[in-house]
Every structure is written in structure tokens, then in C-alpha cells.
Write an enzyme that holds these catalytic residues in place. Structure first.
Site, PDB file in Angstrom:
ATOM      1  N   ASP A   1       0.904  -0.569   0.179  1.00  0.00           N
ATOM      2  CA  ASP A   1       0.303  -0.240   0.251  1.00  0.00           C
ATOM      3  C   ASP A   1       1.023   1.511  -0.391  1.00  0.00           C
ATOM      4  O   ASP A   1       1.485   1.601   1.414  1.00  0.00           O
ATOM      5  CB  ASP A   1      -0.577  -0.029   0.853  1.00  0.00           C
ATOM      6  CG  ASP A   1      -2.068   1.485   1.098  1.00  0.00           C
ATOM      7  OD1 ASP A   1      -1.853   1.613  -0.180  1.00  0.00           O
ATOM      8  OD2 ASP A   1      -2.362   1.068   1.722  1.00  0.00           O
TER       9      ASP A   1
ATOM     10  N   ASP B   1      -1.406   5.317  -6.649  1.00  0.00           N
ATOM     11  CA  ASP B   1      -1.661   4.735  -5.188  1.00  0.00           C
ATOM     12  C   ASP B   1      -2.248   2.831  -5.452  1.00  0.00           C
ATOM     13  O   ASP B   1      -3.152   2.931  -6.000  1.00  0.00           O
ATOM     14  CB  ASP B   1      -2.866   4.976  -4.366  1.00  0.00           C
ATOM     15  CG  ASP B   1      -3.648   3.994  -3.316  1.00  0.00           C
ATOM     16  OD1 ASP B   1      -3.344   3.427  -2.431  1.00  0.00           O
ATOM     17  OD2 ASP B   1      -4.673   4.587  -2.591  1.00  0.00           O
TER      18      ASP B   1
END
Length: 437
Positions: A87, A310
Site C-alpha cells: 500500500d 496508490d
């Protein structure tokens, strides 16, 4: 099939080198099964709606197990294998911990809840509540008791989907794929509230720009740069690529003219994120002049706007004006005969049952002009994906649909690209390789 990521570097894009020759290479795999388009949209919307509030913890879609990529590493003495969600949109590295001894451990195994066992590691140690790193985490109140000498650093992260991670901020020995072990700071979560979809992961590997993230910690011994390539989740069996740390290793292996670079921007109000400057968008090779560069701009004073990279968000999100222009241009080029009804929440779907390209028909090329003269031109399968048998939908959403104030290049759009994050040089390098050797 095992595909090892060998990336090669151009002399025109050198990384800030480290005096240490060591490196860190961690296996990277997609979590399966991937969600449907509707599931991905619901979870991404939760993530981004929480992220739009600058005072709230960054939400990782990992808490609900949406289309994520897992990193394998070994922690503790002796080493315990872990699988964590990759992440780049959050900082905290946390793992699900268990206080159990052997009998309890056997019961946990029957429940199939992956856990790290700190009592089985001779090198595990929680931070004290007055440690400087403890102040960087949302605390469990009160963070320090009246006897601070023996009070560990307790934290709690609460997420928009009502899941949470709470426990002790701790450290232990990391056993990497490269030479030499190192100490790792992480959240040892004894209380995790998450859906059953998260049952295959031990926690989250936060790669954001904050001081407690894994990328910041790994930057000290291995060089302040990292690279990964997200393989196509539709491949079976899924190939293995690697999350690679170490400026020296990346400088020695990244190649050639295929690599392009764009500056990384930052916002003082959202310091976790990796922002890139988008200047324009083209459909079918034609620039959409109705979408000026100001539509994409990041306002450093307010933190509004901009576009982040992201890996924890599945779909990609565009400013509403840009999204509307892209959909309209796509429809004009495809023609009404190619369109098909799709799931709620998606404005453009096509009948993919009749041809070969993009699973059925030839879809217009989508490309983004980035700062520094780079252009991001993903293959059609990165932005038109299967929603049902014979139906593919545009895997884009408007920013206004979530309430977030920024665009997102999600992990579907990133598939097949080598991405290299040069944190010292504030640059993002990328090249499409298909994640093949």
C-alpha cells in the site's frame, strides 16, 4: 510460471546512490480472487472518502480485501513468514499478532487466521509510550498510564468501513531477501476488526512517505528508493514479481531507453502520498482540449486536487471534468452499436463478445501527459476490464463520486508497469514490461 522482475536502469535516470551495496527483494503476488467491479468501487469509495479528511488516518482497502497485492517477508527470531498488503497510500506497517502459546496457536491455526506470534520471537520488543515514534501514531487513550516506566506504546487505527487495527507499536528483526537482517518498527495488532475477505493477509505494508512507513525504514539500510511491478491479476497461475529496495541494486539493474520519469510532488497537508503532475489526457491519440492542465493541478496551500499513485486503490479516479470528457470521447469513437449495459456505478461498458482486442472490440487508446515530458499509455486491459461474461467496462470513476479531493492512479492502471520511486530525487520512473523477465 515464475517471472522474476529484472529491471534495468538508464544512465539518464540515475538514483541517489547509497554507500551500502545491500538490497532487499520481497516476493509480490496478487490476492485472489480479485473483487468484482462493483465490490472494488464500493471499497475504493470508502478508502477515498476517508482520505479526503486530512485529519483522519489513511484508509487501506486491505481491511476489506479488495483487489490487492501481497508482499512476503519474514519477521522475528526465529523468522516467521508473513504476507502483507502492498500500500503506497498509507504509512503504518501493521501485522495481526497473537498472544498465544503452543496450544492456543493450534486453535488459531484451525480458525485459519494468519498471525505473527511475538512470544515466539526472542528479538520482539514493544516501544515505550514516551518514545518519539509513538507520538506519530493515533494513540489508545490514555497513551501513558500513571506508571510510565512500564507502559508500552499503544495505538489504534480506525477505518471508514468500521474495521480497525489496535495493539502495540513494536520492533523486531526483519529477515530480508538480500544480505543482512535489520530492525523493523511495526504495529503489532492484537485486536483486528476486519471482514472475512482479509483472512489471507497478516496485515498491511505501508509504503507512504511518512517516517514510520516501511519505505522510510528500508531507506536507511538499503537506499531511499524502491521498485515494483504489479502483474496482471487475470493470469493463471499468477506470476511472481518483487518489491525491490536498494538504490545500488536498482541503479545496476534498471535499463534502457524504455524507462521514463516524472517529478514526484508533495503536499504538506497530505505528506503520505506520492503525487504526480498530470497535464492532459488523450483518447485515440487526440488530446482533449476541453480539459486544461488546471483541472489536474495540486493546490499546495489547501491540499486539494492533484493525482496520487496508490497501489492500495483498485480503480483509477479522475477529476470530474476530465472523467466526463473521457467518457464522451470514448463513446463517440466506439459508436452506439458497441455499447452495452453494465453494473450500477459504471457509465461506459462495451459488448466484448465479438472481437479480440480488449476482450472483444477495439477500444480507443487512453494516455496521460505527465510532468517532465513523460506519457503514461497503459494497454486497454488496464482500463477496460471484465464486468460480466461478454461485457467490459471502463475502470475509471470521477473524483466527485467519493468526495475525495484528488485523482488516483490505482493498481489496475499500474499493472504491467515497472514503477520506481526515487524518494531522494523526488521522481517516479516507469516503463511497461508486462512484469516479464
Amino acid at each position: 510460471m515464475l517471472l522474476i522482475l529484472f529491471v534495468f536502469f538508464s544512465s539518464s535516470f540515475p538514483f541517489s546512490s547509497s554507500s551500502s551495496p545491500s538490497y532487499l527483494k520481497l516476493p509480490l503476488l496478487p490476492s485472489l480472487p480479485f473483487p468484482t467491479l462493483q465490490q472494488a468501487l464500493a471499497i475504493d469509495s470508502l478508502r477515498l472518502s476517508s482520505s479526503s479528511s486530512l485529519s483522519a488516518p489513511i484508509v487501506s482497502a486491505a481491511s476489506s480485501g479488495a483487489g490487492q497485492y501481497l508482499v512476503s517477508l519474514r519477521l522475528g527470531s526465529p523468522p516467521q513468514p508473513l504476507r502483507l498488503v502492498l500500500d503506497t497510500g498509507s504509512d503504518l506497517l501493521w501485522v495481526r499478532c497473537s498472544p498465544c502459546r503452543d496450544r492456543c496457536r493450534r486453535r488459531r491455526r484451525r480458525r485459519r487466521r494468519p498471525s505473527f506470534f511475538p512470544r515466539h520471537s526472542s528479538s520482539f520488543s514493544p516501544f515505550h509510550c514516551y518514545h518519539p515514534l509513538c507520538s506519530l501514531l493515533p494513540p489508545l487513550s490514555p497513551s501513558c498510564s500513571r506508571s510510565p516506566l512500564h507502559t508500552p506504546c499503544r495505538y489504534k487505527y480506525s477505518y471508514a468501513d468500521r474495521s480497525s487495527s489496535a495493539g502495540l507499536f513494536s520492533r523486531d528483526v526483519l529477515s530480508p531477501g538480500g544480505p543482512g537482517p535489520g530492525s523493523l518498527s511495526f504495529g503489532c495488532a492484537f485486536n483486528v476488526s476486519a471482514g472475512p475477505e482479509f483472512s489471507s493477509a497478516h496485515g498491511v505494508l505501508g509504503l507512504g512517505r511518512g517516517p514510520i512507513s516501511f519505505s522510510s525504514q528500508a531507506g536507511k539500510p538499503y537506499g531511499n528508493a524502491f521498485s515494483y511491478c504489479l502483474p496482471d491479476y487475470t493470469l493463471s497461475p499468477p506470476p511472481t514479481t518483487y518489491l525491490l529496495f536498494g538504490a545500488a541494486a536498482i541503479n545496476a539493474s534498471l535499463s534502457a531507453a524504455r524507462l521514463r520519469s516524472t517529478p514526484l510532488l508533495s503536499s504538506p497537508l497530505s505528506p503520505t502520498f506520492y503525487y504526480v503532475r498530470v497535464l492532459g489526457v488523450s483518447v485515440g491519440g487526440v488530446r482533449l482540449r476541453s480539459v486544461p492542465s488546471s483541472v489536474w493541478a495540486l493546490d499546495p496551500a489547501t491540499g486539494a486536487g492533484g493525482t496520487i499513485v496508490d497501489s492500495g486503490t483498485t480503480l483509477s479516479f479522475l477529476p470530474e471534468r476530465a472523467y466526463t470528457a473521457v467518457v464522451e470521447a470514448m463513446k463517440r469513437r466506439l459508436g452506439e452499436a458497441a455499447l452495452a449495459p453494465g453494473p450500477p456505478g459504471f457509465d461506459l461498458c462495451v459488448d466484448s463478445s465479438a472481437g479480440a482486442a480488449a476482450g472483444g472490440i477495439r477500444v480507443p487508446k487512453l494516455s496521460f501527459r505527465l510532468g517532465g515530458g513523460a506519457e503514461l499509455s497503459p494497454p486497454a486491459r488496464n482500463y477496460f476490464i471484465e464486468a460480466a461474461e461478454g461485457v467490459r467496462c471502463l475502470a475509471l470513476q470521477p473524483v466527485g463520486a467519493t468526495g475525495a479531493g484528488f485523482g488516483v492512479i490505482g493498481n489496475l492502471m499500474q499493472q504491467g508497469f515497472v514503477l520506481v520511486f526515487d524518494r531522494d530525487g523526488s521522481r517516479l520512473g516507469f516503463a511497461y514490461t508486462g512484469c516479464s523477465a
